[in-house]
Write a protein that holds these residues in place. Structure first.
Motif, PDB file in Angstrom:
ATOM      1  N   LEU A   1       0.774  -1.201  -0.216  1.00  0.00           N
ATOM      2  CA  LEU A   1       0.136  -0.065   0.019  1.00  0.00           C
ATOM      3  C   LEU A   1       0.856   1.354   0.063  1.00  0.00           C
ATOM      4  CD1 LEU A   1      -2.859  -0.989   2.535  1.00  0.00           C
ATOM      5  CD2 LEU A   1      -2.867  -0.957   0.066  1.00  0.00           C
ATOM      6  N   LYS A   2       0.167   2.244  -0.721  1.00  0.00           N
ATOM      7  CA  LYS A   2       1.258   3.505  -0.785  1.00  0.00           C
ATOM      8  C   LYS A   2       0.275   4.649  -0.496  1.00  0.00           C
ATOM      9  CE  LYS A   2       3.965   1.739  -4.453  1.00  0.00           C
ATOM     10  NZ  LYS A   2       4.462   2.138  -6.109  1.00  0.00           N
ATOM     11  N   VAL A   3       0.867   5.851  -0.277  1.00  0.00           N
ATOM     12  CA  VAL A   3       0.338   7.103  -0.015  1.00  0.00           C
ATOM     13  C   VAL A   3      -0.127   7.654  -1.345  1.00  0.00           C
ATOM     14  CG1 VAL A   3       0.045   9.193   1.077  1.00  0.00           C
ATOM     15  CG2 VAL A   3       1.029   7.278   2.356  1.00  0.00           C
ATOM     16  N   TRP A   4      -1.223   8.093  -1.841  1.00  0.00           N
ATOM     17  CA  TRP A   4      -1.558   8.621  -3.073  1.00  0.00           C
ATOM     18  C   TRP A   4      -0.965  10.075  -3.068  1.00  0.00           C
ATOM     19  CZ3 TRP A   4      -6.943   8.418  -5.666  1.00  0.00           C
ATOM     20  CH2 TRP A   4      -6.806   9.123  -7.112  1.00  0.00           C
ATOM     21  N   ASP A   5       0.280  10.524  -2.954  1.00  0.00           N
ATOM     22  CA  ASP A   5       0.824  11.888  -2.919  1.00  0.00           C
ATOM     23  C   ASP A   5       0.388  12.714  -3.721  1.00  0.00           C
ATOM     24  OD1 ASP A   5       2.382  11.184  -0.640  1.00  0.00           O
ATOM     25  OD2 ASP A   5       4.065  10.737  -2.024  1.00  0.00           O
ATOM     26  N   GLU A   6       0.100  12.533  -5.233  1.00  0.00           N
ATOM     27  CA  GLU A   6      -0.348  13.307  -6.404  1.00  0.00           C
ATOM     28  C   GLU A   6      -1.783  13.945  -5.690  1.00  0.00           C
ATOM     29  OE1 GLU A   6       1.112  10.409  -6.581  1.00  0.00           O
ATOM     30  OE2 GLU A   6       2.842  10.981  -7.839  1.00  0.00           O
ATOM     31  N   LEU A   7      -2.508  13.250  -5.046  1.00  0.00           N
ATOM     32  CA  LEU A   7      -3.897  13.621  -4.557  1.00  0.00           C
ATOM     33  C   LEU A   7      -3.944  14.386  -3.172  1.00  0.00           C
ATOM     34  CD1 LEU A   7      -7.036  13.842  -5.021  1.00  0.00           C
ATOM     35  CD2 LEU A   7      -7.140  11.601  -3.890  1.00  0.00           C
ATOM     36  N   TYR A   8      -3.709  13.635  -2.289  1.00  0.00           N
ATOM     37  CA  TYR A   8      -3.450  13.988  -0.929  1.00  0.00           C
ATOM     38  C   TYR A   8      -2.537  15.142  -0.417  1.00  0.00           C
ATOM     39  CZ  TYR A   8      -6.158   9.925  -0.280  1.00  0.00           C
ATOM     40  OH  TYR A   8      -7.152   8.874  -0.739  1.00  0.00           O
TER      41      TYR A   8
ATOM     42  N   GLN B   1      -1.180  17.188  -3.003  1.00  0.00           N
ATOM     43  CA  GLN B   1      -0.769  18.002  -4.208  1.00  0.00           C
ATOM     44  C   GLN B   1      -0.584  19.451  -3.948  1.00  0.00           C
ATOM     45  OE1 GLN B   1      -4.252  18.589  -6.785  1.00  0.00           O
ATOM     46  NE2 GLN B   1      -5.713  17.595  -5.270  1.00  0.00           N
ATOM     47  N   TRP B   2      -1.443  19.977  -3.035  1.00  0.00           N
ATOM     48  CA  TRP B   2      -1.013  21.668  -2.808  1.00  0.00           C
ATOM     49  C   TRP B   2       0.262  21.633  -1.988  1.00  0.00           C
ATOM     50  CZ3 TRP B   2      -4.296  23.077  -5.727  1.00  0.00           C
ATOM     51  CH2 TRP B   2      -5.575  22.258  -6.027  1.00  0.00           C
ATOM     52  N   SER B   3       0.604  20.736  -1.322  1.00  0.00           N
ATOM     53  CA  SER B   3       1.871  20.813  -0.342  1.00  0.00           C
ATOM     54  C   SER B   3       3.005  20.893  -1.592  1.00  0.00           C
ATOM     55  CB  SER B   3       1.983  19.715   0.571  1.00  0.00           C
ATOM     56  OG  SER B   3       1.063  19.949   1.575  1.00  0.00           O
ATOM     57  N   MET B   4       2.908  20.013  -2.269  1.00  0.00           N
ATOM     58  CA  MET B   4       3.985  19.520  -3.395  1.00  0.00           C
ATOM     59  C   MET B   4       4.115  20.610  -4.324  1.00  0.00           C
ATOM     60  SD  MET B   4       3.002  15.739  -4.289  1.00  0.00           S
ATOM     61  CE  MET B   4       4.364  15.247  -5.728  1.00  0.00           C
TER      62      MET B   4
END
Length: 223
Positions: A143-150, A152-155
């Motif tokens: 399992l991974k964390v969906w960084d591009e969604l959760y 995205q604003w921080s990135m």
């Protein structure tokens, strides 16, 4: 389960039909689950982003089978994002009766119309329709964390800060180079001033000699 078994539901058209069937037509209470349209965060006590959880599960499968889906990760993010924005009528209201009362289908635009008008943007370049049944690894380690969604604003904020820091560093480097050049020019001028009169006489041309003699003669007359 249908996404794993039937390759049709792994296509853009099929996945849109699946969401309509399992959520919209089945009476999923979008307003209550997402809070979209609520006047306050406490208006609906049964807030629970079920659609988002489903999309996250599909994304986890996509990570393990990157060539099995016709659509890409941006397609899932678009659905997840607009399930909360209320920009399209697809995910508004709690049931079909409410949608009919407000004439939702004729007064709003469908999210699917928006996506289908620019399908190439959401296509997976690696897609290979092999038609196999997918059996994902369900262990926690996969399992991974969906960084591009959760995230995205921080990135995006971090990327903006990085670009700003790069710009500042570039300007500082240009200023340092400019200062070094000025120092070099100053040193060169100081060296020229330090050249002796004898040295200049030794390298004097005939024209310079005539000019010097005329100047010396003129100075003597003034005295």
């Amino acid at each position: 389960m249908q996404v794993l078994i039937d390759p049709y539901f792994r296509s853009v058209e099929g996945f849109e039909a699946l969401v309509e069937k399992e959520f919209v037509w089945s009476g999923h209470q979008f307003a209550m689950r997402t809070g979209c349209g609520a006047e306050s965060a406490f208006e609906y006590s049964e807030f629970c982003p079920v659609l988002l959880q489903f999309l996250d599960c599909v994304w986890q499968v996509m990570e393990q089978f990157p060539i099995a889906f016709e659509f890409n990760e941006l397609f899932l993010r678009e659905i997840a994002h607009h399930s909360f924005t209320g920009r399209f009528g697809t995910f508004l209201c709690n049931c079909e009766r409410e949608r009919e009362e407000v004439k939702l289908r004729t007064s709003t635009v469908s999210l699917w119309s928006y996506i289908n008008s620019q399908k190439e943007k959401y296509r997976n370049a690696l897609f290979n329709n092999c038609g196999n049944i997918l059996v994902p690894d369900e262990t926690v380690i996969k399992l991974k964390v969906w960084d591009e969604l959760y995230m995205q604003w921080s990135m995006e904020e971090a990327e903006g800060k990085k670009q700003l820091m790069d710009f500042i560093k570039r300007k500082q480097q240009e200023e340092r180079e400019s200062v070094l050049k000025l120092k070099e020019k100053k040193e060169t001028l100081e060296k020229l001033k330090a050249v002796s009169y004898t040295h200049l006489r030794a390298h004097e041309t005939s024209l310079h000699l005539v000019c010097r003699l005329l100047l010396e003669k003129k100075k003597k007359k003034k005295k």
